[in-house]
Design a protein around this motif. Structure first.
Motif, short mmCIF file in Angstrom:
data_model
loop_
_atom_site.label_atom_id
_atom_site.label_comp_id
_atom_site.label_asym_id
_atom_site.label_seq_id
_atom_site.Cartn_x
_atom_site.Cartn_y
_atom_site.Cartn_z
N TRP A 84 0.86 -1.18 0.00
CA TRP A 84 0.00 0.00 0.00
C TRP A 84 0.90 1.23 0.00
N TYR A 85 0.30 2.37 -0.21
CA TYR A 85 1.09 3.58 -0.44
C TYR A 85 0.74 4.66 0.57
N GLY A 86 1.79 5.40 0.95
CA GLY A 86 1.62 6.52 1.87
C GLY A 86 2.71 7.54 1.61
N THR A 87 2.87 8.46 2.53
CA THR A 87 3.90 9.49 2.39
C THR A 87 4.62 9.70 3.71
N ILE A 88 5.89 10.10 3.62
CA ILE A 88 6.68 10.46 4.80
C ILE A 88 7.46 11.74 4.48
N PRO A 89 7.81 12.51 5.50
CA PRO A 89 8.56 13.76 5.25
C PRO A 89 10.02 13.48 4.85
N LEU A 90 10.53 14.34 4.01
CA LEU A 90 11.95 14.35 3.66
C LEU A 90 12.48 15.76 3.89
N GLY A 91 13.51 15.87 4.71
CA GLY A 91 14.10 17.18 5.00
C GLY A 91 15.37 17.39 4.19
N ILE A 92 15.47 18.56 3.56
CA ILE A 92 16.68 18.95 2.83
C ILE A 92 17.22 20.21 3.49
N ILE A 93 18.41 20.12 4.05
CA ILE A 93 19.02 21.25 4.74
C ILE A 93 20.24 21.71 3.92
N VAL A 94 20.20 22.95 3.52
CA VAL A 94 21.25 23.50 2.67
C VAL A 94 22.06 24.50 3.47
N THR A 95 23.37 24.25 3.59
CA THR A 95 24.28 25.19 4.25
C THR A 95 25.19 25.81 3.18
N ASN A 96 26.09 26.64 3.63
CA ASN A 96 26.99 27.29 2.68
C ASN A 96 27.98 26.31 2.05
N MET A 98 27.69 22.53 2.33
CA MET A 98 27.22 21.17 2.04
C MET A 98 25.71 21.09 2.12
N ILE A 99 25.19 19.89 1.84
CA ILE A 99 23.75 19.67 1.84
C ILE A 99 23.44 18.42 2.64
N PHE A 100 22.37 18.48 3.43
CA PHE A 100 21.94 17.35 4.24
C PHE A 100 20.55 16.89 3.77
N THR A 101 20.31 15.58 3.85
CA THR A 101 18.95 15.05 3.69
C THR A 101 18.65 14.21 4.92
N VAL A 102 17.46 14.38 5.45
CA VAL A 102 17.04 13.65 6.65
C VAL A 102 15.71 12.99 6.36
N CYS A 103 15.64 11.67 6.58
CA CYS A 103 14.40 10.94 6.32
C CYS A 103 14.27 9.79 7.31
N LEU A 104 13.03 9.39 7.54
CA LEU A 104 12.77 8.32 8.51
C LEU A 104 13.22 6.97 8.00
N GLU A 105 13.22 6.76 6.70
CA GLU A 105 13.65 5.49 6.11
C GLU A 105 14.22 5.74 4.72
N ASP A 106 14.88 4.73 4.18
CA ASP A 106 15.41 4.86 2.82
C ASP A 106 14.26 5.05 1.84
N THR A 107 14.44 5.97 0.93
CA THR A 107 13.39 6.27 -0.04
C THR A 107 13.95 6.17 -1.45
N PRO A 108 13.17 5.65 -2.40
CA PRO A 108 13.62 5.55 -3.80
C PRO A 108 13.96 6.90 -4.41
N VAL A 109 13.45 7.98 -3.81
CA VAL A 109 13.74 9.32 -4.33
C VAL A 109 15.24 9.59 -4.27
N LEU A 110 15.91 9.11 -3.22
CA LEU A 110 17.34 9.36 -3.05
C LEU A 110 18.22 8.21 -3.52
N THR A 111 17.63 7.03 -3.67
CA THR A 111 18.44 5.86 -4.00
C THR A 111 19.21 6.03 -5.31
N ARG A 112 18.56 6.57 -6.32
CA ARG A 112 19.23 6.73 -7.63
C ARG A 112 20.41 7.70 -7.53
N PHE A 113 20.30 8.71 -6.67
CA PHE A 113 21.43 9.63 -6.49
C PHE A 113 22.59 8.90 -5.82
#
Length: 313
Positions: A84-96, A98-113
């Protein structure tokens, strides 16, 4: 889990320590890890924790030394051996630096990267990386929406001759998934529109075009989700009526059978009463039993014919 990636010589590599221009991917980090990153990179603890709350809303927070972008991403969860399908938050934090991503679990959105399968992806090009993540996110919504549509068609085929509730429950789960998607996509749309206006994230002409493509994909996903939701609602109502009608037909047939079979029962019950045999018709005849049987069958047949002509079945 903490993973650090950096583009080196045009290819993505996993490294051990944070460096300028790297990407730090945090997946369900521990409380200790959150505090360590908060102190080391001067990021508020609440901003690192926000993506770990499934109920957190999509938004953009601009701080002095970083920007938080919070969006909802689609995910698959297994219940009762079904996806079944649902949604979870993905946080993207951008500093001067570097860049951070924070998520509750592995997501296919980031896997390809992480696997280096995205063209023109460089960890040090932070603005483009953000828009590429958002574009990939919108594309995942479209992909899952097509899967939901195909699943609903398969369930509809099962429903045509069904009098059970299992298929309707499956449609209800798909409808719930669409509701989650529509809510999340609308929240993401607000974030995308705000990204066009804020100045904390530098935008180059080619990156602006990519952001516009992301907005277009997101709007297309919203329209598709609304269409599928409307179709699914109509389908559920129609098949609920069909199942109810099928059940009514079954009950009507059973009622008619009961009426027809009650006639011989009445006759046999009368002859089974504990009274003097001389008072019962045909009780002295050797053919009496057969005559009574044939008489009961004949009356039942007449009753069945009358009910048939009245179109009761």
């Amino acid at each position: 889990m903490v993973r650090i990636y950096k583009t080196i010589d045009g290819a993505i590599h996993q490294i051990q320590e944070p460096e300028e221009g790297c990407w730090i991917a945090l997946t369900n980090p521990t409380a200790t890890g959150i505090f360590e990153f908060s102190e080391k990179f001067d990021i508020e603890v609440d901003d690192l924790r926000s993506p770990l709350d499934e109920e957190e809303r999509s938004r953009i927070e601009v701080e002095d030394n970083y920007t938080l972008i919070l969006v909802d991403v689609p995910m698959i969860e297994e219940r009762n051996d079904k996806d079944w399908y649902g949604t979870i938050p993905l946080g993207i934090i951008v500093t001067n630096s570097m860049i951070f991503t924070v998520c509750l679990e592995d997501t296919p959105v980031l896997t390809r990267f992480m696997e280096g399968r995205v063209r023109s992806f460089f960890t040090y090009m932070k603005t483009r990386f953000i828009f590429q993540i958002l574009y990939r996110n919108a594309s995942m919504y479209l992909r899952y929406l097509r899967i939901i549509d195909k699943k609903s068609e398969q369930v509809e085929e099962k429903l045509h001759l069904s009098t059970r509730n299992e298929e309707l429950i499956e449609l209800l789960e798909l409808q719930k998934s669409l509701t989650y998607f529509i809510t999340s996509l609308r929240s993401n749309e607000v974030v995308l529109e705000k990204l066009l206006k804020i100045d904390s994230i530098k935008k180059y002409p080619e990156d602006t075009d990519l952001l516009e493509d992301v907005i277009t994909e997101n709007k297309q996903a919203i329209e598709m989700a609304n269409v599928y939701s409307g179709i699914l609602n109509g389908t559920m109502d129609a098949f609920a009526s069909i199942i109810s009608n099928n059940m009514n037909i079954v009950m009507k047939v059973l009622a008619i059978i009961t009426i027809v079979m009650s006639i011989p029962t009445i006759v046999f019950s009368a002859y089974g009463m504990n009274v003097a045999g001389s008072g019962m018709p045909l009780s002295q005849s050797s053919w009496g039993f057969l005559i009574i049987i044939l008489f009961s069958v004949a009356i039942s047949a007449v009753a069945a014919i009358i009910l048939s002509k009245k179109r009761f079945f």
